[in-house]
Every structure is written in structure tokens, then in C-alpha cells.
Design a protein around this motif. Structure first.
Motif, mmCIF file in Angstrom:
data_model
loop_
_atom_site.group_PDB
_atom_site.id
_atom_site.type_symbol
_atom_site.label_atom_id
_atom_site.label_comp_id
_atom_site.label_asym_id
_atom_site.label_seq_id
_atom_site.Cartn_x
_atom_site.Cartn_y
_atom_site.Cartn_z
ATOM 1 N N ARG A 77 0.826 -1.213 0.000
ATOM 2 C CA ARG A 77 0.000 0.000 0.000
ATOM 3 C C ARG A 77 0.861 1.264 0.000
ATOM 4 O O ARG A 77 0.370 2.349 -0.321
ATOM 5 C CB ARG A 77 -0.939 0.006 1.210
ATOM 6 C CG ARG A 77 -2.049 -1.033 1.125
ATOM 7 C CD ARG A 77 -3.086 -0.816 2.214
ATOM 8 N NE ARG A 77 -4.076 -1.888 2.206
ATOM 9 C CZ ARG A 77 -4.062 -2.938 3.026
ATOM 10 N NH1 ARG A 77 -3.093 -3.036 3.940
ATOM 11 N NH2 ARG A 77 -4.974 -3.863 2.953
ATOM 12 N N ARG A 78 2.120 1.129 0.340
ATOM 13 C CA ARG A 78 3.045 2.276 0.349
ATOM 14 C C ARG A 78 3.727 2.459 -1.006
ATOM 15 O O ARG A 78 4.550 3.356 -1.167
ATOM 16 C CB ARG A 78 4.100 2.077 1.438
ATOM 17 C CG ARG A 78 3.517 1.953 2.829
ATOM 18 C CD ARG A 78 4.557 1.431 3.816
ATOM 19 N NE ARG A 78 5.652 2.385 4.017
ATOM 20 C CZ ARG A 78 6.771 2.084 4.677
ATOM 21 N NH1 ARG A 78 6.955 0.856 5.162
ATOM 22 N NH2 ARG A 78 7.706 3.004 4.821
ATOM 23 N N ILE A 79 3.368 1.584 -1.970
ATOM 24 C CA ILE A 79 4.037 1.576 -3.274
ATOM 25 C C ILE A 79 3.000 1.780 -4.378
ATOM 26 O O ILE A 79 1.893 1.238 -4.324
ATOM 27 C CB ILE A 79 4.759 0.229 -3.502
ATOM 28 C CG1 ILE A 79 5.814 0.005 -2.412
ATOM 29 C CG2 ILE A 79 5.409 0.180 -4.882
ATOM 30 C CD1 ILE A 79 6.428 -1.383 -2.439
ATOM 31 N N ALA A 102 -8.738 1.781 -5.619
ATOM 32 C CA ALA A 102 -8.511 2.696 -4.500
ATOM 33 C C ALA A 102 -8.834 2.020 -3.171
ATOM 34 O O ALA A 102 -8.189 2.287 -2.151
ATOM 35 C CB ALA A 102 -9.352 3.956 -4.671
ATOM 36 N N LEU A 103 -9.820 1.134 -3.153
ATOM 37 C CA LEU A 103 -10.150 0.396 -1.930
ATOM 38 C C LEU A 103 -9.019 -0.538 -1.525
ATOM 39 O O LEU A 103 -8.833 -0.829 -0.343
ATOM 40 C CB LEU A 103 -11.442 -0.403 -2.137
ATOM 41 C CG LEU A 103 -12.715 0.410 -2.406
ATOM 42 C CD1 LEU A 103 -13.874 -0.526 -2.723
ATOM 43 C CD2 LEU A 103 -13.044 1.296 -1.205
ATOM 44 N N ILE A 104 -8.235 -0.996 -2.516
ATOM 45 C CA ILE A 104 -7.134 -1.915 -2.245
ATOM 46 C C ILE A 104 -5.871 -1.153 -1.874
ATOM 47 O O ILE A 104 -5.150 -1.527 -0.943
ATOM 48 C CB ILE A 104 -6.873 -2.802 -3.479
ATOM 49 C CG1 ILE A 104 -8.120 -3.630 -3.804
ATOM 50 C CG2 ILE A 104 -5.664 -3.708 -3.259
ATOM 51 C CD1 ILE A 104 -8.032 -4.371 -5.118
ATOM 52 N N SER A 105 -5.605 -0.075 -2.595
ATOM 53 C CA SER A 105 -4.326 0.620 -2.448
ATOM 54 C C SER A 105 -4.260 1.487 -1.203
ATOM 55 O O SER A 105 -3.175 1.802 -0.715
ATOM 56 C CB SER A 105 -4.056 1.491 -3.680
ATOM 57 O OG SER A 105 -5.025 2.516 -3.782
ATOM 58 N N GLY A 111 -11.286 13.657 -5.285
ATOM 59 C CA GLY A 111 -10.972 14.409 -6.496
ATOM 60 C C GLY A 111 -9.651 14.058 -7.143
ATOM 61 O O GLY A 111 -9.362 14.525 -8.257
ATOM 62 N N ALA A 112 -8.824 13.227 -6.489
ATOM 63 C CA ALA A 112 -7.498 12.911 -7.038
ATOM 64 C C ALA A 112 -7.602 12.154 -8.357
ATOM 65 O O ALA A 112 -6.835 12.408 -9.294
ATOM 66 C CB ALA A 112 -6.694 12.100 -6.027
ATOM 67 N N ILE A 113 -8.545 11.219 -8.438
ATOM 68 C CA ILE A 113 -8.692 10.425 -9.657
ATOM 69 C C ILE A 113 -9.098 11.312 -10.827
ATOM 70 O O ILE A 113 -8.529 11.227 -11.928
ATOM 71 C CB ILE A 113 -9.706 9.286 -9.439
ATOM 72 C CG1 ILE A 113 -9.139 8.243 -8.457
ATOM 73 C CG2 ILE A 113 -10.084 8.633 -10.768
ATOM 74 C CD1 ILE A 113 -10.109 7.144 -8.093
ATOM 75 N N PHE A 145 -0.318 6.557 -9.196
ATOM 76 C CA PHE A 145 -0.078 7.858 -8.561
ATOM 77 C C PHE A 145 -1.173 8.279 -7.591
ATOM 78 O O PHE A 145 -0.923 9.119 -6.717
ATOM 79 C CB PHE A 145 0.046 8.948 -9.636
ATOM 80 C CG PHE A 145 1.400 9.044 -10.292
ATOM 81 C CD1 PHE A 145 2.317 10.004 -9.884
ATOM 82 C CD2 PHE A 145 1.753 8.190 -11.323
ATOM 83 C CE1 PHE A 145 3.556 10.111 -10.487
ATOM 84 C CE2 PHE A 145 2.995 8.285 -11.942
ATOM 85 C CZ PHE A 145 3.904 9.247 -11.519
ATOM 86 N N MET A 146 -2.386 7.741 -7.712
ATOM 87 C CA MET A 146 -3.548 8.361 -7.075
ATOM 88 C C MET A 146 -3.495 8.368 -5.556
ATOM 89 O O MET A 146 -4.051 9.262 -4.910
ATOM 90 C CB MET A 146 -4.836 7.691 -7.559
ATOM 91 C CG MET A 146 -4.989 6.236 -7.178
ATOM 92 S SD MET A 146 -6.483 5.535 -7.926
ATOM 93 C CE MET A 146 -6.408 3.845 -7.298
ATOM 94 N N HIS A 147 -2.819 7.403 -4.926
ATOM 95 C CA HIS A 147 -2.775 7.378 -3.463
ATOM 96 C C HIS A 147 -1.488 7.995 -2.911
ATOM 97 O O HIS A 147 -1.184 7.848 -1.731
ATOM 98 C CB HIS A 147 -2.952 5.948 -2.948
ATOM 99 C CG HIS A 147 -1.921 4.968 -3.409
ATOM 100 N ND1 HIS A 147 -1.744 4.629 -4.729
ATOM 101 C CD2 HIS A 147 -1.008 4.236 -2.719
ATOM 102 C CE1 HIS A 147 -0.766 3.738 -4.830
ATOM 103 N NE2 HIS A 147 -0.300 3.489 -3.625
ATOM 104 N N GLN A 148 -0.754 8.697 -3.777
ATOM 105 C CA GLN A 148 0.472 9.412 -3.387
ATOM 106 C C GLN A 148 1.398 8.522 -2.551
ATOM 107 O O GLN A 148 1.729 8.841 -1.404
ATOM 108 C CB GLN A 148 0.116 10.685 -2.615
ATOM 109 C CG GLN A 148 -0.655 11.701 -3.446
ATOM 110 C CD GLN A 148 -0.977 12.962 -2.683
ATOM 111 O OE1 GLN A 148 -1.522 12.918 -1.578
ATOM 112 N NE2 GLN A 148 -0.639 14.114 -3.249
ATOM 113 N N PRO A 149 1.843 7.408 -3.135
ATOM 114 C CA PRO A 149 2.648 6.448 -2.376
ATOM 115 C C PRO A 149 4.044 6.987 -2.074
ATOM 116 O O PRO A 149 4.541 7.884 -2.753
ATOM 117 C CB PRO A 149 2.715 5.244 -3.320
ATOM 118 C CG PRO A 149 2.610 5.854 -4.687
ATOM 119 C CD PRO A 149 1.658 7.005 -4.538
#
Length: 325
Positions: A77-79, A102-105, A111-113, A145-149
Motif C-alpha cells: 500500500r506504500r508503493i 482505490a479500496l485496495i491501495s 478528487g485525485a482520480i 499515482f492516485m494514493h500518493q505512495p
């Protein structure tokens, strides 16, 4: 600086073939690190080991301070990751797919997506199976990129993208670095690496054959020179310049204004002094680009390395020179 990725003596063997051997990498936190090399060099295998998609034959790796095998879902989840051969299909629409991912990551800002979709010019209302290769690649970039890892591992990320979207991708990578994220980027597009990477490792036959800062890898002792000269014949100019130390690939041609082209390997001062004795109408001195530098590294292993570049042997285990695809 703290290492986001630390690889020591990593090896991966398939039968009698070594995909990776004795690989060592140090990727500093908050940097952009490029992996370049021909097909079969071991780039994708290395990235998959770091993600625990495949297990190494020997050696160790730490990703964000954790062994990939022990990290589990918490580490993943950090990647953010995009594979070299992204396969997306099905009747689900792009937005639904990304919401599911997004539920997994992990946490994705509201609004990021949509923001990323707008930047990459992709329609999220279309079914995934109806998208072109380039638009599927854009979905892959959004999910990375969406979860800003903390760490982005990107394998050939611009494959299938048009030049405008490639440029926007480079902006996104720079923004990630400025935000403190680390980027490990594998690419065949050397200009891409040249523009955004802080450090580069050149792989061949599963081993690092050269590594260092991009600026150092550009072989600062090599220059391409072009000049226009008046008042002398072609033969006279050729005679005067051909004996200058370090000059090679000398071309002298033309009539009224004679054109001179040459490559200087080493100190440029003797050539400049030789040209100063002539009537020079114009002068252009260029450094080689990264592609030329990498090709020279492949062709001149065993010669002295430029400052900041570590070069190792490219011979195979049985002493033969490697064959590049």
C-alpha cells in the motif's frame, strides 16, 4: 541519505539462465532513479523481485526498510506500481476500476482520480475493453499515482503514450520528487531518463555495468564540434587540424565558407587554439546525449570511467562478451 531501496548481491536464476546476478542498487529516498539497458538486461525481473511478485534465488533486498517477502499488503500500500506489460480488460468502466483499486491501495484524496484523468486526457466513462493501448496505460498511471505512495516503481511507464502526455508524465514525476516521494523508473526512452533521473544504473545481462549521476554518465570528456572557417582551403584546414590531440572523425568540406566537423575526446583546449589561428565564422560545441554515452559505455567497457561513474565488467560467466538485443 536514507535508502528507499537497498539491493545486495541479488540473483535470480531460471534453469541454467541468470536473469539477474550479483545485483547491487542503492536508491536514495526522495530521488528519481533510472534503470536502463537492452531487452533481457534484467530490469523487469529486478522490479518484480522488489515487489515480491517473484522470489530471488539469492541475495537480499530492502524496500522502504522492509524485506519485500515480509512486507505483505502493508508494504504494498506504500508503493505505486505500473508493470511493463499492463493488461486491462472487461466491461467495467474506467472510473469503476479505479475506485475498486482505490479500496485496495489505500487512502485516495477526494478528487485525485478526476484530477489525474484530466491531466492525462483520459475518459473514465468508457469501458476498459474499448480503450486504446495508450488510454489503458493512462489508467495504469492513475492507479499508480492516485494514493500518493512513498515509492513509485514504474516499468516502461510511457509505453503507448503520445508526446504531450509523456511530457505531462514527466511533470508528475518531478512533482512526486518535490513531495518527497521516491521514483524507480525503468525505461528504453533515454531522453526520458536524461530529463528526470538523478541517478542512473545501466544493466546488461542481469548486472550493473555502470552507475552514477546522469550528468557524470554523459561522458564529459567527449564533445562534438562544428565550425565555419573562411580564408583557407579545405586541404590546409584539414592539415592543420588533423594532428590536434584527441581529434577524431574529422570532416572538412565546402568552398567559400569551409565547414569543419569533429569529435574531441579529452581536453578541448588544443582544438580551440588551432581554430583560433583561423578565421572562424561560427562555432558550436555540443555534449553527447545520454543515448550516445550509454552506447559508448557498452562499447568501451574496461576503459577509464568518467568521474562519478562506476563501471564494471560486462563479460558473461564463461568469459564471453554479452550479446545485446
Amino acid at each position: 541519505m536514507t535508502a528507499a531501496i537497498e539491493v545486495r548481491n541479488l540473483a535470480k536464476q531460471y534453469g541454467s539462465n541468470w536473469a539477474v546476478r550479483d545485483l547491487k542498487l542503492h536508491v536514495a529516498s526522495g530521488s528519481v532513479f533510472g534503470l536502463i539497458g537492452p531487452n533481457g538486461a534484467g530490469k523487469t525481473t529486478t522490479l518484480r523481485v522488489l515487489l515480491d511478485i517473484i522470489r530471488p534465488t539469492s541475495g537480499t533486498a530492502l524496500v522502504l526498510g522492509v524485506p519485500p517477502r515480509a512486507g505483505g499488503p502493508a508494504l504494498r500500500r506504500r508503493i505505486g506500481y505500473i508493470p511493463g506489460e499492463l493488461r486491462l480488460d472487461g466491461r467495467v468502466r474506467g472510473r469503476q476500476l479505479l475506485q475498486h483499486l482505490a479500496l485496495i491501495s489505500g487512502s485516495v484524496k477526494p478528487g485525485a482520480i478526476d484530477e489525474l484523468a484530466e491531466r492525462l486526457c483520459v475518459d473514465l466513462t468508457r469501458p476498459v475493453h474499448a480503450l486504446s493501448k495508450g488510454n489503458k496505460q493512462k489508467l495504469g498511471l492513475i492507479q499508480a499515482f492516485m494514493h500518493q505512495p512513498e515509492l513509485l516503481i514504474l516499468d516502461e511507464p510511457t509505453s503507448g503514450l503520445d508526446p504531450l502526455v509523456q511530457r505531462e508524465f514527466l511533470v508528475m514525476v518531478r512533482e512526486a520528487r518535490e513531495a518527497g516521494q521516491t521514483v524507480l523508473l525503468s525505461s528504453h526512452v533515454l531522453s526520458e531518463i536524461q530529463q528526470i533521473a538523478d541517478e542512473v544504473a545501466v544493466l546488461s545481462n542481469g548486472s550493473v555495468v555502470a552507475e552514477g549521476a546522469v550528468a557524470a554518465l554523459r561522458l564529459g570528456q567527449i564533445r562534438h564540434v562544428q565550425a565555419g572557417v573562411d580564408g583557407e582551403s579545405v586541404d590546409a584546414i584539414r592539415s592543420r587540424l588533423s594532428g590536434v590531440p584527441g581529434v577524431r572523425d574529422l570532416q572538412v568540406f565546402g568552398e567559400n565558407t569551409v565547414r569543419v566537423r569533429a569529435t574531441i575526446d579529452g581536453n578541448i583546449d588544443p582544438l580551440i587554439k588551432a581554430l583560433a589561428s583561423l578565421t572562424v565564422t561560427d562555432l558550436v560545441i555540443e555534449e553527447p546525449d545520454l543515448e550516445e554515452s550509454v552506447l559508448q559505455l557498452y562499447g568501451e567497457v574496461g576503459s577509464a570511467s568518467p568521474p562519478g561513474v562506476v563501471k564494471t565488467s560486462m563479460s558473461t560467466a564463461d568469459g564471453r562478451r554479452p550479446r545485446h538485443e
